[in-house]
Design a protein around this motif. Structure first.
Motif, PDB file in Angstrom:
ATOM      1  N   SER A 190      19.372  55.417  73.497  1.00  0.00           N
ATOM      2  CA  SER A 190      19.368  56.463  72.779  1.00  0.00           C
ATOM      3  C   SER A 190      20.502  56.386  71.627  1.00  0.00           C
ATOM      4  N   THR A 191      20.673  57.380  70.980  1.00  0.00           N
ATOM      5  CA  THR A 191      21.816  57.380  70.088  1.00  0.00           C
ATOM      6  C   THR A 191      22.355  58.925  69.803  1.00  0.00           C
ATOM      7  N   THR A 192      23.625  58.852  69.122  1.00  0.00           N
ATOM      8  CA  THR A 192      24.049  60.403  68.850  1.00  0.00           C
ATOM      9  C   THR A 192      23.548  60.567  67.343  1.00  0.00           C
ATOM     10  N   ARG A 193      23.171  61.824  66.865  1.00  0.00           N
ATOM     11  CA  ARG A 193      22.597  62.019  65.545  1.00  0.00           C
ATOM     12  C   ARG A 193      23.101  62.926  64.968  1.00  0.00           C
ATOM     13  N   ALA A 194      23.746  62.764  63.715  1.00  0.00           N
ATOM     14  CA  ALA A 194      24.277  63.764  63.088  1.00  0.00           C
ATOM     15  C   ALA A 194      23.343  64.169  61.861  1.00  0.00           C
ATOM     16  N   SER A 195      23.055  65.233  61.432  1.00  0.00           N
ATOM     17  CA  SER A 195      21.953  65.306  60.368  1.00  0.00           C
ATOM     18  C   SER A 195      22.514  66.493  59.319  1.00  0.00           C
ATOM     19  N   ILE A 196      22.019  66.155  58.154  1.00  0.00           N
ATOM     20  CA  ILE A 196      22.573  66.815  56.928  1.00  0.00           C
ATOM     21  C   ILE A 196      21.430  67.896  56.449  1.00  0.00           C
ATOM     22  N   GLY A 197      21.890  69.059  56.120  1.00  0.00           N
ATOM     23  CA  GLY A 197      21.292  70.129  55.398  1.00  0.00           C
ATOM     24  C   GLY A 197      21.678  70.476  54.136  1.00  0.00           C
ATOM     25  N   LEU A 198      21.373  71.540  53.481  1.00  0.00           N
ATOM     26  CA  LEU A 198      21.649  71.926  52.219  1.00  0.00           C
ATOM     27  C   LEU A 198      22.917  72.602  52.334  1.00  0.00           C
ATOM     28  N   TYR A 199      23.250  73.168  53.332  1.00  0.00           N
ATOM     29  CA  TYR A 199      24.620  73.977  53.727  1.00  0.00           C
ATOM     30  C   TYR A 199      25.818  72.899  54.225  1.00  0.00           C
ATOM     31  N   THR A 200      25.376  71.621  54.326  1.00  0.00           N
ATOM     32  CA  THR A 200      26.503  70.617  54.909  1.00  0.00           C
ATOM     33  C   THR A 200      27.284  70.388  53.738  1.00  0.00           C
ATOM     34  N   THR A 201      28.806  70.340  54.418  1.00  0.00           N
ATOM     35  CA  THR A 201      29.916  70.059  53.444  1.00  0.00           C
ATOM     36  C   THR A 201      30.825  68.696  53.813  1.00  0.00           C
ATOM     37  N   ARG A 202      31.434  68.269  52.873  1.00  0.00           N
ATOM     38  CA  ARG A 202      32.324  67.219  53.304  1.00  0.00           C
ATOM     39  C   ARG A 202      33.196  67.430  54.300  1.00  0.00           C
ATOM     40  N   GLU A 203      33.529  68.557  54.611  1.00  0.00           N
ATOM     41  CA  GLU A 203      34.604  69.045  55.704  1.00  0.00           C
ATOM     42  C   GLU A 203      33.537  69.000  56.809  1.00  0.00           C
ATOM     43  N   ARG A 223      26.458  78.416  51.388  1.00  0.00           N
ATOM     44  CA  ARG A 223      26.662  78.758  52.778  1.00  0.00           C
ATOM     45  C   ARG A 223      26.736  80.340  53.127  1.00  0.00           C
ATOM     46  N   ARG A 224      27.173  80.965  52.081  1.00  0.00           N
ATOM     47  CA  ARG A 224      27.405  82.468  52.397  1.00  0.00           C
ATOM     48  C   ARG A 224      25.912  83.083  52.458  1.00  0.00           C
ATOM     49  N   ASP A 225      25.051  82.311  52.189  1.00  0.00           N
ATOM     50  CA  ASP A 225      23.547  83.021  52.232  1.00  0.00           C
ATOM     51  C   ASP A 225      22.893  82.768  53.796  1.00  0.00           C
ATOM     52  N   PHE A 226      23.922  82.270  54.621  1.00  0.00           N
ATOM     53  CA  PHE A 226      23.711  81.776  56.091  1.00  0.00           C
ATOM     54  C   PHE A 226      24.247  82.388  57.104  1.00  0.00           C
ATOM     55  N   PRO A 227      23.932  83.738  57.608  1.00  0.00           N
ATOM     56  CA  PRO A 227      24.787  84.491  58.583  1.00  0.00           C
ATOM     57  C   PRO A 227      25.278  83.691  59.663  1.00  0.00           C
ATOM     58  N   ILE A 228      24.598  82.645  60.383  1.00  0.00           N
ATOM     59  CA  ILE A 228      25.160  81.973  61.341  1.00  0.00           C
ATOM     60  C   ILE A 228      26.281  81.062  61.035  1.00  0.00           C
ATOM     61  N   LEU A 229      26.431  80.796  59.743  1.00  0.00           N
ATOM     62  CA  LEU A 229      27.575  79.828  59.614  1.00  0.00           C
ATOM     63  C   LEU A 229      28.833  80.719  59.415  1.00  0.00           C
ATOM     64  N   GLN A 230      28.562  82.073  59.466  1.00  0.00           N
ATOM     65  CA  GLN A 230      29.769  82.961  59.079  1.00  0.00           C
ATOM     66  C   GLN A 230      30.527  83.350  60.392  1.00  0.00           C
ATOM     67  N   ARG A 231      29.662  82.826  61.578  1.00  0.00           N
ATOM     68  CA  ARG A 231      30.015  83.091  62.909  1.00  0.00           C
ATOM     69  C   ARG A 231      30.625  82.092  63.628  1.00  0.00           C
TER      70      ARG A 231
END
Ligand code: PMP
Length: 403
Positions: free
Chosen positions: A377-390, A10-18
């Motif tokens: 329609s649906t609501t959609r959550a999607s997972i990526g490599l930076y996704t956490t349990r939190e 996650r620290r590799d992704f600047p946007i996740l720090q903001r």
């Protein structure tokens, strides 16, 4: 490779720090587009600061460097999907343009009135509309293989529909609305047994699992750079060299020619034949950097991490009263789509957004699929490599509050 540590990643992704609205961003919309690691941002900036010039035409060092790096990005893509030859990689804008290229070039040239193109009921509009345009132009027929209520392809029906009239099969590898992983290897095997070429739309697969186009024996495989953690405006068509050699160009102009007079033009060999005009050089460099990044983590590690989160999220959401998961295939990837009795999916999405949870709501460019499922329609959550349990916990907590 070292074990996958999500906090480090996650620290590799600047946007996740903001923070967004004073809260940490819970980004659960990777299926729409993935966030970018610093390695991609840095390499694009470095390239433009140090090595940038137009490619192919140059006789000076900078242009030669730029050309070499563009070619290296193509090699990186080829290795990533295990293509045997970098000439089988065509750079385009995105998956959409990739499918349009195949429909316009292969389709227009090789398909005739009455020929059938077989797709599935879970296709993205990008794998429907180009074939409809071809239908209007050439009088081909578009046939749609059915799916089950769980959102799996009905393989018996698919096989029955593979008649002599079918001259092309085009299927999604992983459904963006359901997460269903289609048995593409089996699909290719069945189609090839009847001499039918297959295009696989890998938009939602290439970021989640190792892809080997030779092992799949795919004729065509397309995906977008922005979903594999690269920039927008760059995408990939893999095609077997024999197809690219036989196919006419898609667009005409500079860089795709070897000799032009007013009477006639000799085209460059593939892949240049399909890359008219100055390409997205910076985008290709960024995509190469993204693939290097993802490969350094390892697709197998990413897949294991994401599968555990998908199982965790599935369990949490199942416990929420009134919530119904949409897409319950046995082979599933990264998508948690759902409806909640009596609540508009858009409102759920907006309420989640106000709580800093970024998801998508709507038909997800799969309106025929929504029709089949009997929901708008649906609501959609999607997972990526930076996704956490939190992240998944935050989603479930907010959903309970919304109810
Ligand atoms: N196919 C699938 C399965 C997708 O998920 C998407 C993106 N939502 C596309 C095609 C089209 O991708 P793009 O918009 O990048 O061309």
């Amino acid at each position: 490779a070292p074990a996958f540590e999500v906090e480090r990643v996650r620290r590799d992704f600047p946007i996740l720090q903001r923070p967004v609205n004073g809260r940490p961003l819970v980004y659960l919309d990777t299926a729409a587009s993935a966030q970018k690691p610093r390695a991609v941002l840095d390499e694009m900036t470095r390239f433009m600061s140090e090595d940038y010039a137009n490619i192919h035409r140059g006789v000076y060092a900078l242009s030669q460097r730029s050309t070499a790096l563009y070619d290296a990005a193509r090699q990186t893509v080829a290795r990533f999907i295990h293509a045997g030859d970098a000439r089988e990689i065509v750079f385009v804008r995105n998956a959409t343009e990739g499918i349009n290229l195949v429909a316009s070039s292969y389709g227009r040239h090789f398909l005739e009135k009455g020929d059938e193109v077989l797709i599935t009921h879970m296709e993205h509009h990008a794998n429907i509309v180009p074939w409809q345009l071809l239908r209007q132009e050439k009088g081909i027929a578009l046939r749609v293989a059915p799916i089950t209520d769980a959102g799996e392809l009905d393989m018996d029906a698919f096989e029955r529909m593979l008649t002599d009239r079918v001259k092309f099969v085009s299927v999604v590898h992983v459904s963006n609305s359901l997460g269903t992983v289609n048995p593409v290897q089996e699909i290719v095997r069945l189609a090839h047994a009847r001499g039918i070429p297959v295009l696989i739309d890998g938009s939602q697969a290439a970021l989640h699992m190792p892809v080997d186009v030779r092992d799949l024996d795919a004729d065509f495989y397309v995906f977008s750079g922005h979903k594999v953690y690269g920039p927008t405006g760059i995408g990939v068509v893999f095609a077997k060299l024999s197809h690219l050699e036989a196919m006419p160009p898609y667009q005409g102009g500079g860089l795709m020619i070897s000799f032009v007079t007013f009477e006639s033009t000799e085209f460059s060999p593939p892949p240049q034949k399909f890359e008219a005009g100055t390409p997205n050089i910076v985008g290709a460099i960024g995509l190469g950097a993204a693939i290097d990044y993802v490969s350094s983590l390892g697709l197998a590690h990413i897949h294991a991490h994401e599968s555990a989160l998908l199982a965790y999220g599935t369990e949490l959401l199942r416990e929420i009263p009134g919530l119904r998961l949409i897409g319950t295939a046995r082979e599933k990837s990264s998508i948690l789509a759902f409806v909640i009795d009596g609540v508009d999916p858009q409102e759920i999405g907006a309420a989640l957004g106000r709580n800093g949870v970024a998801v998508r709501a709507g038909h997800h460019c799969t309106q025929p699929l929504m029709g089949r499922l009997g929901i708008p329609s649906t609501t959609r959550a999607s997972i990526g490599l930076y996704t956490t349990r939190e992240d998944i916990d935050a989603l479930a907590r907010c959903l309970r509050e919304i109810r």
